[in-house]
Design an enzyme around this catalytic site. Sequence first.
Site, PDB file in Angstrom:
ATOM      1  N   ALA A  18     -24.366 -10.536   6.404  1.00 58.44           N
ATOM      2  CA  ALA A  18     -24.528 -11.145   7.722  1.00 58.44           C
ATOM      3  C   ALA A  18     -25.486 -10.382   8.648  1.00 58.44           C
ATOM      4  CB  ALA A  18     -23.149 -11.281   8.372  1.00 58.44           C
ATOM      5  N   GLY A  19     -25.393  -9.071   8.652  1.00 58.07           N
ATOM      6  CA  GLY A  19     -26.243  -8.279   9.543  1.00 58.07           C
ATOM      7  C   GLY A  19     -27.713  -8.352   9.119  1.00 58.07           C
ATOM      8  N   CYS A 126     -16.917  -7.090  -1.745  1.00 55.00           N
ATOM      9  CA  CYS A 126     -18.287  -7.550  -1.479  1.00 55.00           C
ATOM     10  C   CYS A 126     -19.194  -6.365  -1.133  1.00 55.00           C
ATOM     11  CB  CYS A 126     -18.338  -8.624  -0.391  1.00 55.00           C
ATOM     12  SG  CYS A 126     -19.919  -9.530  -0.424  1.00 55.00           S
ATOM     13  N   ASP A 195     -18.396 -12.105   8.197  1.00 54.97           N
ATOM     14  CA  ASP A 195     -19.502 -13.035   8.479  1.00 54.97           C
ATOM     15  C   ASP A 195     -19.279 -13.736   9.803  1.00 54.97           C
ATOM     16  OD1 ASP A 195     -19.543 -12.807   5.357  1.00 54.97           O
ATOM     17  OD2 ASP A 195     -21.502 -13.503   6.024  1.00 54.97           O
ATOM     18  N   ASN A 205     -15.012 -13.935   5.642  1.00 51.51           N
ATOM     19  CA  ASN A 205     -15.785 -12.974   4.848  1.00 51.51           C
ATOM     20  C   ASN A 205     -15.850 -13.490   3.415  1.00 51.51           C
ATOM     21  OD1 ASN A 205     -17.197 -10.383   4.693  1.00 51.51           O
ATOM     22  ND2 ASN A 205     -15.493  -9.676   3.462  1.00 51.51           N
ATOM     23  N   LYS A 206     -16.485 -12.739   2.543  1.00 49.98           N
ATOM     24  CA  LYS A 206     -16.697 -13.149   1.147  1.00 49.98           C
ATOM     25  C   LYS A 206     -15.439 -13.710   0.503  1.00 49.98           C
ATOM     26  CE  LYS A 206     -19.721 -13.235  -0.685  1.00 49.98           C
ATOM     27  NZ  LYS A 206     -20.422 -14.563  -0.719  1.00 49.98           N
ATOM     28  N   LYS A 231     -20.918 -10.805  15.518  1.00 49.04           N
ATOM     29  CA  LYS A 231     -20.322 -11.600  14.439  1.00 49.04           C
ATOM     30  C   LYS A 231     -19.120 -12.412  14.939  1.00 49.04           C
ATOM     31  CE  LYS A 231     -22.162  -8.758  10.840  1.00 49.04           C
ATOM     32  NZ  LYS A 231     -21.898  -7.554  10.068  1.00 49.04           N
TER      33      LYS A 231
END
Length: 321
Positions: A18-19, A126, A195, A205-206, A231
């Site tokens: 995401a970043g 992840c 995310d 998230n993942k 986020k």
Amino acid sequence: MTVTDTAEKIKKMEIRGAGRIARAAVAALKDRAERSTATDLRVFREGMEQAADILLSTRPTAVSLPNAIHLVMGSLSDDIQSVTEAKVRFSAACTRFISISGEAVDRIGRIGARHIRDGDVVMTHCNSETALACLLQAHRNGTRFEVVATEVRPRNQGLLTIRTLNDAGIATSFIVDSAARYFMKEVDLVVVGADAITVNGAVINKIGTSQIALAAHESRTPVMVAAETYKFAPRTILGEFIEIEEREAAEVLPTVTAAALPRVRVRNPAFDVTPAGYIDLIVTEQGAIPPQMAYLIIRDYLGWEIGEFTGADLTGTGGVP
Ligand code: RUB
């Protein structure tokens, strides 16, 4: 890199996390602005809006992308008089975002590292540069701990994680995703990235993160999420849902294999939602908070207020507030 190339790389996950996605998109917009040959301010703005739309359509889940784009596009305010002034302001806003988001990861690393103790076994899932920043900083602080890292089917982001941990000299066990609960009894802390974080503190998230959090909850193992303030998802205040990206079947099963199984439908969601009740702490660059305080981050640090959602339907009748 151009907007089109960046968008293509984000879609194919050559740029991922995401970043990184947010910084790459902002860098591409900066490049587009600087190269623009527009002499008319309206034309320049339209060009930038089109470029922003291309980037926004790449992957739907990580809100770091729309948040970052919203932030830099906001620098093209109505008081700007010329294309030259617009370019200067826009470019400065992009540089500022890229540098602030990098500093945020370092700061989260320093705060998150304090939650890792000597002798801990830390599970991660992840490949989150923010979660890794906590682990790497704890290691630099001299804390002796081990990591259990998952494989992360189908795209194997776990391989990136174990390379980084290995290079840093951190003892790591590599496990298949389905072994997470099996090992949970040995784990003292789970650290993952995000995310998106909703107003009620749920973390997206993942895929597989929620199963790990569930197993951690069962064995009373704390779960720490490392996430920059950008986020957090402002529009969830209005009840908007975070779209969970579903990627192509070929990532899971070779196309020839799938073709021989016409009654089988392969499902490939890339992310899942972990409810706030399974999360102990969210570490942001502004400090560590319980997930229930997510609204304060959206209000105080992202600077988004309800009033900013112009055009949004708050009435439920299609009206504009
Ligand atoms: C990446 C992923 C990461 C978050 C946070 O998914 O789920 O945990 O994006 O990463 P994908 P970071 O590989 O599908 O992009 O902390 O690096 O922003």
